[in-house]
Design an enzyme around this catalytic site. Structure first.
Site, PDB file in Angstrom:
ATOM      1  N   HIS A 235       0.839  -1.218   0.000  1.00  0.00           N
ATOM      2  CA  HIS A 235       0.000   0.000   0.000  1.00  0.00           C
ATOM      3  C   HIS A 235       0.871   1.264   0.000  1.00  0.00           C
ATOM      4  O   HIS A 235       0.443   2.309   0.473  1.00  0.00           O
ATOM      5  CB  HIS A 235      -0.956   0.033   1.203  1.00  0.00           C
ATOM      6  CG  HIS A 235      -1.654  -1.273   1.436  1.00  0.00           C
ATOM      7  ND1 HIS A 235      -2.876  -1.568   0.875  1.00  0.00           N
ATOM      8  CD2 HIS A 235      -1.276  -2.366   2.136  1.00  0.00           C
ATOM      9  CE1 HIS A 235      -3.231  -2.794   1.239  1.00  0.00           C
ATOM     10  NE2 HIS A 235      -2.273  -3.303   1.997  1.00  0.00           N
TER      11      HIS A 235
ATOM     12  N   LYS B  77      16.469  20.703 -11.680  1.00  0.00           N
ATOM     13  CA  LYS B  77      15.769  19.467 -12.050  1.00  0.00           C
ATOM     14  C   LYS B  77      16.634  18.459 -12.794  1.00  0.00           C
ATOM     15  O   LYS B  77      17.471  18.804 -13.613  1.00  0.00           O
ATOM     16  CB  LYS B  77      14.559  19.806 -12.951  1.00  0.00           C
ATOM     17  CG  LYS B  77      13.429  20.503 -12.235  1.00  0.00           C
ATOM     18  CD  LYS B  77      12.762  19.660 -11.160  1.00  0.00           C
ATOM     19  CE  LYS B  77      11.867  18.602 -11.742  1.00  0.00           C
ATOM     20  NZ  LYS B  77      10.626  19.155 -12.285  1.00  0.00           N
TER      21      LYS B  77
ATOM     22  N   GLU C  33       9.663   7.717 -17.535  1.00  0.00           N
ATOM     23  CA  GLU C  33       8.293   8.216 -17.697  1.00  0.00           C
ATOM     24  C   GLU C  33       7.737   7.825 -19.070  1.00  0.00           C
ATOM     25  O   GLU C  33       6.571   7.474 -19.207  1.00  0.00           O
ATOM     26  CB  GLU C  33       8.261   9.736 -17.541  1.00  0.00           C
ATOM     27  CG  GLU C  33       8.539  10.195 -16.119  1.00  0.00           C
ATOM     28  CD  GLU C  33       8.751  11.693 -16.058  1.00  0.00           C
ATOM     29  OE1 GLU C  33       7.802  12.404 -15.735  1.00  0.00           O
ATOM     30  OE2 GLU C  33       9.878  12.144 -16.343  1.00  0.00           O
TER      31      GLU C  33
ATOM     32  N   SER D 251      15.430  20.565 -16.929  1.00  0.00           N
ATOM     33  CA  SER D 251      14.228  21.352 -17.178  1.00  0.00           C
ATOM     34  C   SER D 251      14.658  22.668 -17.805  1.00  0.00           C
ATOM     35  O   SER D 251      15.712  23.206 -17.486  1.00  0.00           O
ATOM     36  CB  SER D 251      13.506  21.596 -15.856  1.00  0.00           C
ATOM     37  OG  SER D 251      12.736  22.776 -15.942  1.00  0.00           O
TER      38      SER D 251
END
Ligand code: ARG
Length: 459
Positions: free
Chosen positions: A158, A285, A292, A279
């Site tokens: 979980h 970043k 992804e 970024s």
């Protein structure tokens, strides 16, 4: 009078421009070109061997096809949309090159058995490539596991800290999943590895062809028994796409783990700079774009599977033009899967495990089960022990403390069965090594798993 079409004999009007554009497939099935040529060479050789066409004609056809193959490989071949598909482009080029004798190639053959033969050859090659990419990935995971036996991390259920595990145990879990993917592809290969050529348009062929010879020339291990099935079934491609979809699901889960684990919040792993991107606005970043995109492209491969399943669901036997729609989803899935497998392997190879991962193996009461089991070993029923440790956790939470800060005196307040040795259970490595059931995370078990995979992968 229709002139340019190979099938133009019975037509008195030329094809509407729209129809040409709408029905063409050469823009994508040119991917099958080399497989089509291979199939045609085997077919022509067989026709000559059987005396169906003269030997010299067979030789002319094969050498013409070899020239075309070179033109394609050198990028000199010109594809024509008005010739519809890869098969007719090549046949027309052959006739242009060697004259009317090129027209003998299509004896005892139809595009229906021809197209699916090239498609199966393409899939066989690609499945072999995918299996070897999966094996390299399995090897990378095994190496990562060998280097992380002594690192601990929390396991999650979980997405809450559950119990401490060895980091190697985590990597071995994905090794198991990808090994099943490999097995699925190898198994699917058997059903792709069957020769449809020699089935004609639907009912078979009225020349004395030798299908066994063609199968052995092309490296198929079986000849398909039923011409209707051979020309119109695509379950082999559906099965391939389903193996692709499952494999993408596994890669997507791994990607998701790495995306989370590399975040500042988790800080378990660091992705190599060369596999991340920056970024344009936030200088700090370092984004896990490859992961992804693998997660994102998974949807696309599921789409390919659903697309082909839907294409075949209402088709009357045997061949229907709908089946031309079998190719693009498969080509797209092959490209996506191969790219994703390479990406995941590079991530696994370049991943740096941070020391903080071990620190987080304890905390958040991830050792609570072990305290409960301690009481169970002393004869307390599990439910009661669970309740006792639950109250202990509640007590510490109300004081904003971790389980590791508890003293023996405090433990005794909850049960007088707790002794000094219970404090040992507050060490994650002790707790991990207690889980020494087969398949568990104890060092001895993890080493056994590593040894097993070294045997399988022969290292
Ligand atoms: N391009 C077609 C396909 O991929 C070839 C078969 C066409 N056959 C036909 N009878 N029109 O399925």
């Amino acid at each position: 009078m229709q002139q340019k079409k190979l099938w133009g004999g019975r037509f008195s009007e030329s094809t509407d421009e729209f129809v040409e554009e709408f029905t063409e497939s050469v823009s994508f099935d040119m991917e099958l070109a080399l497989y089509d040529i291979k199939g045609s060479m085997a077919h022509a050789t067989m026709l000559a061997r059987q005396g169906i066409i003269p030997k010299e004609d067979g030789e002319k056809i094969v050498s013409g096809l070899r020239d075309i193959e070179n033109e394609i490989l050198n990028g000199r071949f010109i594809w024509k949309r008005e010739l519809e598909d890869v098969h007719m482009n090549i046949e027309k080029a052959l006739t242009d090159k060697i004259g009317p004798v090129g027209g003998k190639l299509h004896t005892g053959r139809s595009r229906n058995d021809q197209a699916v033969t090239a498609f199966r050859l393409y899939l066989k090659d690609n499945i072999s490539h995918i299996v070897s990419l999966l094996e390299s990935l399995m090897l990378s995971l095994l190496n990562k596991a060998r280097n992380t036996v002594d690192y601990l991390m929390p396991s999650y259920t979980h997405l809450q800290r559950a119990q401490p595990i060895r980091v190697a145990h985590y990597f071995l879990a994905y090794l198991e999943m990808f090994s099943r993917d490999r097995d699925r592809f190898s198994d699917c290969f058997k059903r792709v590895d069957m020769l449809p050529l020699g089935s004609g348009a639907s009912a078979g062929v009225d020349f004395p062809i030798d299908r066994e010879f063609v199968a052995s020339e092309l490296g198929f291990s079986q000849v398909m028994r039923n011409s209707l099935d051979a020309t119109s079934s695509r379950d082999f491609a559906v099965e391939f796409l389903s193996a692709c979809a499952i494999c993408m699901a596994n890669m997507s889960r791994f990607s998701e783990d790495m995306i989370i684990y590399s975040s500042t919040e988790f800080s378990f792993v660091e992705l190599p700079d060369k596999l991340t991107t920056g970024s344009s606005i936030m200088p700090q970043k370092k984004n896990p774009d490859v992961l992804e995109l693998i997660r994102g492209k998974t949807g696309r491969v599921y789409g390919s599977l659903v697309s082909l399943l839907t294409t075949i669901k209402g088709l009357p036997l045997a061949y229907n033009r709908d089946l031309q729609e079998d190719k693009e989803p498969v080509f797209d899935a092959v490209r996506t899967l191969k790219g994703s497998l390479t990406g995941i392997r590079k991530v696994v190879d370049g991943l740096r495990i941070k020391d903080s991962i071990t620190y987080k193996a304890s905390g958040s009461f991830s050792l609570a089960t072990d305290l409960a089991n301690y009481l169970v070993e002393k004869g307390v029923p599990f439910r009661e022990a669970h309740h006792t440790v639950g109250s202990l956790v509640g007590y510490l939470v109300s004081q904003n403390r971790d389980l590791e800060s508890i003293t023996l005196e405090e433990l005794k307040k909850f049960s007088d069965l707790f002794y000094e040795d219970a404090l040992n259970l507050l060490k994650p490595e002790v707790v991990a090594d207690r889980r020494n059931s087969f398949g568990g995370t104890a060092k001895s078990q993890v080493l056994k798993q590593i040894e097993f995979w070294e045997g399988i992968l022969k290292i």
